[in-house]
Structure formats: C-alpha cells, structure tokens
Write a protein that holds these residues in place. Structure first.
Motif, short mmCIF file in Angstrom:
data_model
loop_
_atom_site.label_atom_id
_atom_site.label_comp_id
_atom_site.label_asym_id
_atom_site.label_seq_id
_atom_site.Cartn_x
_atom_site.Cartn_y
_atom_site.Cartn_z
N LYS A 16 0.80 -1.22 0.00
CA LYS A 16 0.00 0.00 0.00
C LYS A 16 0.83 1.27 0.00
O LYS A 16 1.97 1.29 0.49
CB LYS A 16 -0.89 0.04 1.25
CG LYS A 16 -1.79 -1.17 1.42
CD LYS A 16 -2.79 -1.26 0.31
CE LYS A 16 -3.73 -2.45 0.50
NZ LYS A 16 -4.67 -2.58 -0.60
N TYR A 17 0.20 2.32 -0.51
CA TYR A 17 0.70 3.69 -0.39
C TYR A 17 -0.08 4.32 0.74
O TYR A 17 -1.30 4.51 0.63
CB TYR A 17 0.44 4.38 -1.73
CG TYR A 17 0.22 5.87 -1.74
CD1 TYR A 17 1.12 6.76 -1.14
CD2 TYR A 17 -0.88 6.41 -2.42
CE1 TYR A 17 0.89 8.14 -1.20
CE2 TYR A 17 -1.10 7.78 -2.49
CZ TYR A 17 -0.22 8.64 -1.88
OH TYR A 17 -0.44 9.99 -1.95
N SER A 106 -10.45 7.20 -7.07
CA SER A 106 -9.61 8.33 -7.45
C SER A 106 -8.46 7.87 -8.35
O SER A 106 -7.92 8.65 -9.11
CB SER A 106 -9.07 9.08 -6.23
OG SER A 106 -8.20 8.27 -5.49
N SER A 140 -2.33 7.33 -6.00
CA SER A 140 -2.53 5.98 -6.52
C SER A 140 -2.86 5.98 -8.02
O SER A 140 -2.74 4.94 -8.67
CB SER A 140 -3.62 5.27 -5.74
OG SER A 140 -4.83 6.00 -5.82
N ARG A 143 -0.45 4.58 -10.71
CA ARG A 143 -0.34 3.14 -10.95
C ARG A 143 -1.39 2.63 -11.93
O ARG A 143 -1.30 1.48 -12.37
CB ARG A 143 -0.42 2.36 -9.63
CG ARG A 143 0.73 2.66 -8.64
CD ARG A 143 0.62 1.74 -7.42
NE ARG A 143 -0.75 1.70 -6.95
CZ ARG A 143 -1.15 1.98 -5.71
NH1 ARG A 143 -0.25 2.27 -4.78
NH2 ARG A 143 -2.43 1.93 -5.38
#
Ligand code: PMV
Length: 326
Positions: A16-17, A106, A140, A143
């Motif tokens: 995860k970020y 998002s 995100s 990616r």
C-alpha cells in the motif's frame, strides 16, 4: 484537438501507499505495487472551450462542487500550464462502480482525467510523464497508467511515477471484491495520508515495507499467490493499524468487513487459496486463482453483511477511446 475521452481502470495495491513525504506533490512515504482491475472502469471526457468562464465538472451525471471540483480544477491547471493554454474546460466523468468505498475510484478518475485532458490540450505525453502527472492528481492514480501490474517508486517529483512490472496477460489472478457498504467514506484517503505520521505504528510499517515489497515482486514474477498472500494481508492490516492508531483515529471497517476477513481465513484452513486486502474503505478484495474465483464469489455472496460481489482480472493501462460522454 480540443475534446478527448479516456478510459482507466482503478488498481488494487498489494503493497500500500499510505503516508506522504510531500503532501502537495503526493510523494509517497514508501514504494507500492498494484494490479489494474479490468472489470471496473472510469470514462472521462474533457473539452477545452475558449468561451467558458469557469471549468464545469460532472461526476456520475451530477455537477461536482467543493473538494472534488477543486481537485479537478487544480489538475486542469497543471495541464493548462504544461500545454500553455488558458481555456476553461467542460469535464464529464462516469464510473461503473461505487466511488469512495475503498474501490480506489480516485486512481481511475485521475488517470482518465490526465489522459483525456492532455489529449484535449493537444499534448501527447509518454507513459512515465502521464503517470507522474496522474500522481499529482491522486497518488494511486499513477499506478493506473501502465497496464497490468505496476510498481510506483522514486523520491523526487521528477522520478516518482509507476512502471509496469508485468503486463495484464502475465497472470490470470482474480480479485473478488466483497461490497459491504455503498456509503461515501467520511475521511477521504487524500486527507487520511496526512495523519499517517501521527501513528506510532507508521515507522514500524515503513521499516517492514522493503522486505515485503521484494516478496510481492517475486510473487508476481513467479505467479505465486501462496508466497505473496501472507505479505499482502500483513500490509493491508499494517496500513489499517496505522489508520486506526493515527490522531484522529480512522476506522474504515464495518461489521461486514470483519465477517469477510474471518471467513477468508477459515476458507483457507479448508484448503481454498484466497487472500484478502483492503484500501481506505470497508470493502474487501479477495485474491485467488481463476479456478477458485466462482467458489469465492459464491461464498462471499452468502455471507451476512455482503451486499454485492464484483469479480475482476488484471486490466489494461489508461487508454484513449473514440466516443465522448457529451
Ligand atoms: O491515491 P489516494 O490518495 O486516494 O491514496 C490511496 C491509498 C490506498 O488506496 C489506501 C492505498 C493504495 O496504495 O492504493
């Protein structure tokens, strides 16, 4: 060209970020790895019109206002400044999945907006530049630009973007998503990142990430879910531990969330190879091989608290399409 449309898939992160080293530039506290979700899409049309006085934005057929509108306008400003234009834009965006529930809307939204807006402004960015631009809209989102499986790393504004680690056809991994709530979350991940550093667990998670990242990248390379599954679960729980212990505390889980986590672990004991992860929301992503996907979907559908189940394989990168939303 002044009008363009793009489609993007959201992505689910395996590492995860969570937390940023720069709030404004969306520079992440740690590298992250993800898979695009083919079955979920956001389509966005952008048209720059010299006569417009303000940017107008419709999200899922409703006029945007407040923070969502501001974030789109700021992103259009980035594109205008890159292209050297001043015209205001009309934007329409439509997703075929519920926004703000941990399905990373998002990510697809800002990837699609970045491609549609740059094309509409007459720009043709390379993948790395488009990923970097998307990152400035929502971290995100960078990616969702490359196809398939992506790694986002890099410490500076110039170097921080996502690259493909494997194309979508590399692995027929399936994400079976248990929807336990449709409600929009109270605190967006955009705002939640700022709280990460207030948790005493944040540094501990960051210290574990490099080793976890290596295992997940090897797992993708070798198509080995059993090897990376425990790490994927550990990092999702570590991120939620950081969220829960930040000040103020963020608790995204619902009763249905816990029911799914418990069930997945029980099913694994029975021999079904399935592993869970969650984003900043109550819904649970269950990863499994294609042979088990139907079984996992049926079992999730029968759990109390699960309202719907979505099934997705690995998806493409952001791409232009030749139709428009208006
Ligand atoms: O791009 P943002 O600011 O919405 O952050 C998303 C963060 C998580 O979805 C919770 C994790 C991730 O890596 O996608």
């Amino acid at each position: 060209m002044s009008k363009a449309t793009a489609v993007a898939n959201p992505n689910i992160a395996f590492i995860k970020y969570w937390g940023k080293t720069d709030q404004a530039l969306n520079l992440p506290a740690n590298p992250s790895v993800s898979m695009n979700l083919a079955a979920l899409t956001t389509v966005t049309t952008v048209e720059f019109r010299p006569g417009l006085r303000v940017d107008t934005v419709a999200i899922d057929d409703r006029p945007a206002a407040g923070q969502p509108l501001e974030r789109v306008v700021e992103h259009l400003d980035r594109v205008r400044s890159l292209a050297g234009i001043t015209a205001r834009a009309s934007v329409a965006s439509r997703s075929d999945f519920p926004a703000g529930t941990g399905l990373a809307s998002s990510s697809s939204a800002f990837a699609a907006l970045s491609l549609a807006a740059t094309r509409a402004a007459g720009l043709d960015l390379e993948e790395a530049a488009l990923s970097r631009l998307s990152r400035l809209g929502s971290g995100s989102a960078c990616r969702s630009v490359p196809a398939g499986f992506s790694l986002w790393e890099g410490d500076s504004d110039e170097e921080s973007f996502a690259r493909q680690v494997a194309p979508s056809g590399h692995w027929d991994l399936v994400d079976v998503i248990a929807l336990v709530a449709y409600r929009h979350k109270a605190v967006s991940s955009h705002d939640g990142h700022a709280l990460a550093a207030t948790s005493p667990l944040h540094e501990a998670r960051l210290a574990a990430v490099p080793g976890w990242l290596e295992t997940v990248l090897e797992g993708i390379r070798d198509r080995n879910l059993a090897a990376m599954g425990p790490i994927i679960e550990a990092d999702a729980l570590a991120m939620h531990g950081v969220m829960m212990t930040s000040v103020p505390s963020l608790l995204y889980w619902m009763p249905g969330t816990v029911a799914v986590l418990q069930a997945v672990r029980m099913w694994r004991k029975e021999g079904l190879e399935v592993w869970f992860t969650l984003d900043a929301g109550p819904n649970v992503h269950c990863l499994c091989g294609p042979a088990d996907a139907e079984e996992v979907r049926d079992r999730l559908g029968n759990l109390e608290g699960v309202r719907d189940v979505l099934v997705s394989g690995a998806g493409d990168g952001v791409r232009p399409v030749d139709y428009h939303l208006f």
